[in-house]
Enzyme design. Structure first.
Site, PDB file in Angstrom:
ATOM      1  N   LYS A 197       0.819  -1.216   0.000  1.00 14.55           N
ATOM      2  CA  LYS A 197       0.000   0.000   0.000  1.00 14.55           C
ATOM      3  C   LYS A 197       0.850   1.263   0.000  1.00 14.55           C
ATOM      4  O   LYS A 197       0.566   2.193  -0.735  1.00 14.55           O
ATOM      5  CB  LYS A 197      -0.925   0.036   1.222  1.00 14.55           C
ATOM      6  CG  LYS A 197      -2.122  -0.867   1.142  1.00 14.55           C
ATOM      7  CD  LYS A 197      -3.183  -0.492   2.181  1.00 14.55           C
ATOM      8  CE  LYS A 197      -2.666  -0.500   3.608  1.00 14.55           C
ATOM      9  NZ  LYS A 197      -2.223  -1.832   4.067  1.00 14.55           N
ATOM     10  N   ARG A 218      -9.795   1.657   9.075  1.00 13.50           N
ATOM     11  CA  ARG A 218      -9.394   0.275   9.288  1.00 13.50           C
ATOM     12  C   ARG A 218     -10.484  -0.537   9.956  1.00 13.50           C
ATOM     13  O   ARG A 218     -10.295  -1.708  10.222  1.00 13.50           O
ATOM     14  CB  ARG A 218      -8.169   0.255  10.207  1.00 13.50           C
ATOM     15  CG  ARG A 218      -6.878  -0.145   9.514  1.00 13.50           C
ATOM     16  CD  ARG A 218      -5.792  -0.037  10.565  1.00 13.50           C
ATOM     17  NE  ARG A 218      -4.628  -0.812  10.282  1.00 13.50           N
ATOM     18  CZ  ARG A 218      -3.576  -0.366   9.616  1.00 13.50           C
ATOM     19  NH1 ARG A 218      -3.574   0.831   9.098  1.00 13.50           N
ATOM     20  NH2 ARG A 218      -2.522  -1.131   9.446  1.00 13.50           N
ATOM     21  N   ARG A 277      10.298  -7.193   4.271  1.00 18.95           N
ATOM     22  CA  ARG A 277      10.343  -5.807   4.755  1.00 18.95           C
ATOM     23  C   ARG A 277      11.006  -5.751   6.130  1.00 18.95           C
ATOM     24  O   ARG A 277      11.729  -4.805   6.442  1.00 18.95           O
ATOM     25  CB  ARG A 277       8.919  -5.235   4.830  1.00 18.95           C
ATOM     26  CG  ARG A 277       8.891  -3.785   5.263  1.00 18.95           C
ATOM     27  CD  ARG A 277       7.506  -3.187   5.136  1.00 18.95           C
ATOM     28  NE  ARG A 277       6.577  -3.737   6.097  1.00 18.95           N
ATOM     29  CZ  ARG A 277       5.261  -3.511   6.078  1.00 18.95           C
ATOM     30  NH1 ARG A 277       4.734  -2.761   5.131  1.00 18.95           N
ATOM     31  NH2 ARG A 277       4.488  -4.033   6.991  1.00 18.95           N
ATOM     32  N   ARG A 323      -1.520  -8.903  13.175  1.00 12.12           N
ATOM     33  CA  ARG A 323      -1.983  -7.813  12.297  1.00 12.12           C
ATOM     34  C   ARG A 323      -2.871  -8.352  11.182  1.00 12.12           C
ATOM     35  O   ARG A 323      -3.859  -7.727  10.807  1.00 12.12           O
ATOM     36  CB  ARG A 323      -0.780  -7.051  11.728  1.00 12.12           C
ATOM     37  CG  ARG A 323      -0.109  -6.177  12.788  1.00 12.12           C
ATOM     38  CD  ARG A 323       1.255  -5.700  12.368  1.00 12.12           C
ATOM     39  NE  ARG A 323       1.191  -4.838  11.223  1.00 12.12           N
ATOM     40  CZ  ARG A 323       2.187  -4.677  10.349  1.00 12.12           C
ATOM     41  NH1 ARG A 323       3.310  -5.345  10.523  1.00 12.12           N
ATOM     42  NH2 ARG A 323       2.051  -3.865   9.351  1.00 12.12           N
ATOM     43  N   ARG A 371      11.324  -2.696  11.067  1.00 13.32           N
ATOM     44  CA  ARG A 371      10.163  -2.160  11.763  1.00 13.32           C
ATOM     45  C   ARG A 371       9.863  -3.015  12.968  1.00 13.32           C
ATOM     46  O   ARG A 371       9.862  -4.239  12.885  1.00 13.32           O
ATOM     47  CB  ARG A 371       8.945  -2.159  10.824  1.00 13.32           C
ATOM     48  CG  ARG A 371       8.660  -0.798  10.273  1.00 13.32           C
ATOM     49  CD  ARG A 371       7.535  -0.851   9.281  1.00 13.32           C
ATOM     50  NE  ARG A 371       6.258  -1.287   9.859  1.00 13.32           N
ATOM     51  CZ  ARG A 371       5.095  -1.132   9.237  1.00 13.32           C
ATOM     52  NH1 ARG A 371       5.063  -0.547   8.053  1.00 13.32           N
ATOM     53  NH2 ARG A 371       3.992  -1.549   9.787  1.00 13.32           N
TER      54      ARG A 371
HETATM   55  P1  AMP Z   1       0.541   0.471   8.865  1.00 11.30           P
HETATM   56  O1  AMP Z   1       1.789   1.241   8.625  1.00 11.30           O
HETATM   57  O2  AMP Z   1      -0.635   1.010   8.087  1.00 11.30           O
HETATM   58  O3  AMP Z   1       0.711  -1.014   8.661  1.00 11.30           O
HETATM   59  O4  AMP Z   1       0.158   0.667  10.400  1.00 11.30           O
HETATM   60  C1  AMP Z   1       1.025   0.220  11.419  1.00 11.30           C
HETATM   61  C2  AMP Z   1       0.301   0.177  12.764  1.00 11.30           C
HETATM   62  O5  AMP Z   1      -0.165   1.485  13.103  1.00 11.30           O
HETATM   63  C3  AMP Z   1      -0.945  -0.696  12.806  1.00 11.30           C
HETATM   64  O6  AMP Z   1      -0.631  -2.053  13.022  1.00 11.30           O
HETATM   65  C4  AMP Z   1      -1.692  -0.071  13.988  1.00 11.30           C
HETATM   66  O7  AMP Z   1      -1.102  -0.438  15.217  1.00 11.30           O
HETATM   67  C5  AMP Z   1      -1.424   1.408  13.783  1.00 11.30           C
HETATM   68  N1  AMP Z   1      -2.451   2.034  12.921  1.00 11.30           N
HETATM   69  C6  AMP Z   1      -2.284   2.539  11.671  1.00 11.30           C
HETATM   70  N2  AMP Z   1      -3.430   3.010  11.173  1.00 11.30           N
HETATM   71  C7  AMP Z   1      -4.372   2.797  12.134  1.00 11.30           C
HETATM   72  C8  AMP Z   1      -5.772   3.030  12.218  1.00 11.30           C
HETATM   73  N3  AMP Z   1      -6.457   3.583  11.209  1.00 11.30           N
HETATM   74  N4  AMP Z   1      -6.408   2.683  13.368  1.00 11.30           N
HETATM   75  C9  AMP Z   1      -5.742   2.127  14.393  1.00 11.30           C
HETATM   76  N5  AMP Z   1      -4.431   1.856  14.373  1.00 11.30           N
HETATM   77  C10 AMP Z   1      -3.735   2.175  13.264  1.00 11.30           C
END
Ligand code: AMP
Length: 192
Positions: free
Chosen positions: A14, A89, A128, A145, A134
């Protein structure tokens, strides 16, 4: 076309595609995950609140996330539109976004869902993990996740199918191949 939402499981690519779409449409790509990581790096209050959840693969509470998104969407660089990556989400967040957009006098033009099967997603996340270090890319956290994605985020796709906004894109193949599929969708939406 101005308001684009990008959906897809963790590891679907993404972030990479978001940057490309944003450049093509000359709009900012807004990633809630990136904003949380930046806040963690800077040691802000939001960063401190988010870290424990992110490190476990859980959602950061809506009280934190929604407030942060609302503030971000009020910034002047969103005047010509924006792309959201990683938000909404959950169906609850989708409802909150609907209210925010109503307040802003905007509407969603298209929701692009990048579809990738689970084995492929795990392989990409492991890759990754090696490249980016990360803290949430370890195998148990990745599995959590993905589980949260299935339970909370897949219903968001259905929610947007019901509103006739969802366009599914096959996430297999090279980055350029996926970009080409997304561009075809964006072009057809622009011609509507
Ligand atoms: P991402 O980089 O989109 O994979 O997000 C990494 C982490 O950030 C996720 O696993 C959540 O812990 C948190 N996170 C990101 N976006 C959201 C969201 N819209 N609602 C809640 N937690 C989020």
């Amino acid at each position: 076309m101005t308001v684009v939402i990008l959906l897809g499981p963790p590891g679907a690519g993404k972030g990479t595609q978001a940057a490309r779409i944003a450049q093509r449409l000359s709009i900012p790509a807004i990633s809630t995950g990136d904003i949380f990581r930046a806040n963690m790096a800077e040691g802000t209050e939001i960063g401190k609140q988010a870290k424990a959840y992110m490190d476990r693969g859980e959602f950061v509470p809506d009280s934190v996330t929604n407030t942060m998104v609302r503030a971000r969407l009020a910034a002047p660089d969103t005047a010509d539109g924006f792309l959201l990556d990683g938000y909404p989400r959950s169906v609850e967040q989708a409802h909150t976004l609907r209210d925010m957009l109503l307040d802003l006098g905007r509407q969603i033009d298209v929701v692009v869902e990048i579809q990738v099967d689970e084995d492929e997603v795990v392989a990409r996340m492991l890759k990754r993990a090696q490249e980016q270090h990360r803290s949430d890319d370890t195998e148990p956290v990745m599995r959590r996740r993905l589980e949260v994605y299935r339970q909370q985020t897949e219903p968001v796709a259905t929610y947007y199918v019901d509103q006739d906004l969802l366009e599914a894109v096959d996430g297999k193949g090279t980055i350029d191949e996926v970009t080409a599929r997304i561009n075809t969708v964006l072009d057809s939406v622009a011609r509507r």
